[in-house]
Design an enzyme around this catalytic site. Sequence first.
Site, PDB file in Angstrom:
ATOM      1  N   HIS A 166      -5.576   6.428  -2.710  1.00 36.85           N
ATOM      2  CA  HIS A 166      -6.477   5.435  -2.208  1.00 36.85           C
ATOM      3  C   HIS A 166      -7.748   5.040  -3.224  1.00 36.85           C
ATOM      4  O   HIS A 166      -8.217   5.879  -3.752  1.00 36.85           O
ATOM      5  CB  HIS A 166      -6.994   5.841  -0.861  1.00 36.85           C
ATOM      6  N   HIS A 174       0.691  -1.195   0.052  1.00 39.57           N
ATOM      7  CA  HIS A 174      -0.087  -0.013   0.179  1.00 39.57           C
ATOM      8  C   HIS A 174       0.803   1.376   0.004  1.00 39.57           C
ATOM      9  O   HIS A 174       0.674   1.915  -0.792  1.00 39.57           O
ATOM     10  CB  HIS A 174      -0.868   0.007   1.200  1.00 39.57           C
ATOM     11  N   GLU A 175       1.586   1.213   0.963  1.00 41.62           N
ATOM     12  CA  GLU A 175       2.510   2.387   1.089  1.00 41.62           C
ATOM     13  C   GLU A 175       3.610   2.522  -0.026  1.00 41.62           C
ATOM     14  O   GLU A 175       3.695   3.697  -0.771  1.00 41.62           O
ATOM     15  CB  GLU A 175       3.501   2.525   2.190  1.00 41.62           C
ATOM     16  N   TYR A 205      -9.382   1.680   1.985  1.00 37.46           N
ATOM     17  CA  TYR A 205      -9.604   1.738   3.431  1.00 37.46           C
ATOM     18  C   TYR A 205     -10.374   0.674   3.878  1.00 37.46           C
ATOM     19  O   TYR A 205     -11.315   0.369   3.246  1.00 37.46           O
ATOM     20  CB  TYR A 205     -10.150   3.319   3.837  1.00 37.46           C
ATOM     21  N   HIS A 213       1.591   4.109  -3.382  1.00 37.97           N
ATOM     22  CA  HIS A 213       1.603   5.490  -3.230  1.00 37.97           C
ATOM     23  C   HIS A 213       2.941   6.080  -3.670  1.00 37.97           C
ATOM     24  O   HIS A 213       2.557   6.979  -4.641  1.00 37.97           O
ATOM     25  CB  HIS A 213       1.507   5.964  -1.576  1.00 37.97           C
TER      26      HIS A 213
HETATM   27 ZN   LIG Z   1      -2.409   5.285   2.048  1.00 40.52          ZN
END
Ligand SMILES: [Zn+2]
Length: 329
Positions: free
Chosen positions: A78, A68-69, A124, A72
């Site tokens: 997101h 996830h990180e 999320y 980015h």
């Molecule tokens: Zn994030």
Amino acid sequence: MAERSWIADALQEVSTLTCVKFVNRTTETDYVYVERGQSCWSYFGKIGGRQAVGLVKNGCMDKGAIQHEMNHALGFIHEQARSDRDKFVKIMWEHIMTGEQGNFGKVNSKNLGLPYDYSSVMHYGAYDFSRTPGKPTIVPVPNPSVPIGQREGLSNLDVAKINRLYKCNCCSSVLAKTKGSFFSVNYPSPYPNNSNCLWLIRIRRNKIFLQFEAFDLQSSPDCSSDYIKVYGGNSKNSPVLLDKYCGQGPLPSIVASGSTMLVEFASDETVTATGFKASYNRVSCGGTFTDSRGVITSPNYPNKYPKNRACFWVISSPVGYKVKNGFFH
Ligand SMILES: [Zn+2]
């Protein structure tokens, strides 16, 4: 250090399934530096120079959280920030912690022509930043029970997104359900020339049991032209469970020692065969043996074996040898 190998494993999945390859930094001036953070965070896209990504030891060390990180940094927002998100989720503003509303904004994104993905590692969870326990901040619509916020690993669409943004010419998919099936392109019609496809099977805990239900691949010496090859792990460097296999021989069955398995399929420029169909399931015990001799024991042996277990052992011998006891379970 365990964290280092978890990070390497999470990034390996990206390198295997996309044309984005993570390599150790040597002299590059622009690179990502993973630091032990107070929170899990990343810049959006390339900043240049030494670019930090923050990971927390007991906070975001799941495979999907690391991805996830890093996603980015690769330029991904997101999932619930997509321009079209209001058609798929409802943001419950009144349940969001004071001061955290900014995390639920919407971006004027183009979305790469790919559908909204509830199962994305970039989505999320339902209760993230909730001010009241049990009160969700995001509710999928129209079906509120659709799971969101998984951090097991890249979804099939996460892989497609990376491949589209970075213009990769990759044929790769993720199979993340506990059981499923897949087949060669165009099956049961002949598969295309010069294809090279990967399927990453990833389940939670347990072991993967893979069975071929149909198999017809053009024969060649050493199966060097068209073949299926299976690895016990998430990369082509993982242990080989089934080496290059072709023809119309006996249908192979394989048990992975862990919860990920990589299936590779390749074809050359002349194709006349119809390909394969395979299905997988989870098993709690068993294994694949490729050594010339070995010993198999029931679970917990010499203690009592547990109730309700179905175990599969696959014994495959090196080319040129015959297995004496064959396949049994
Ligand atoms: Zn994030």
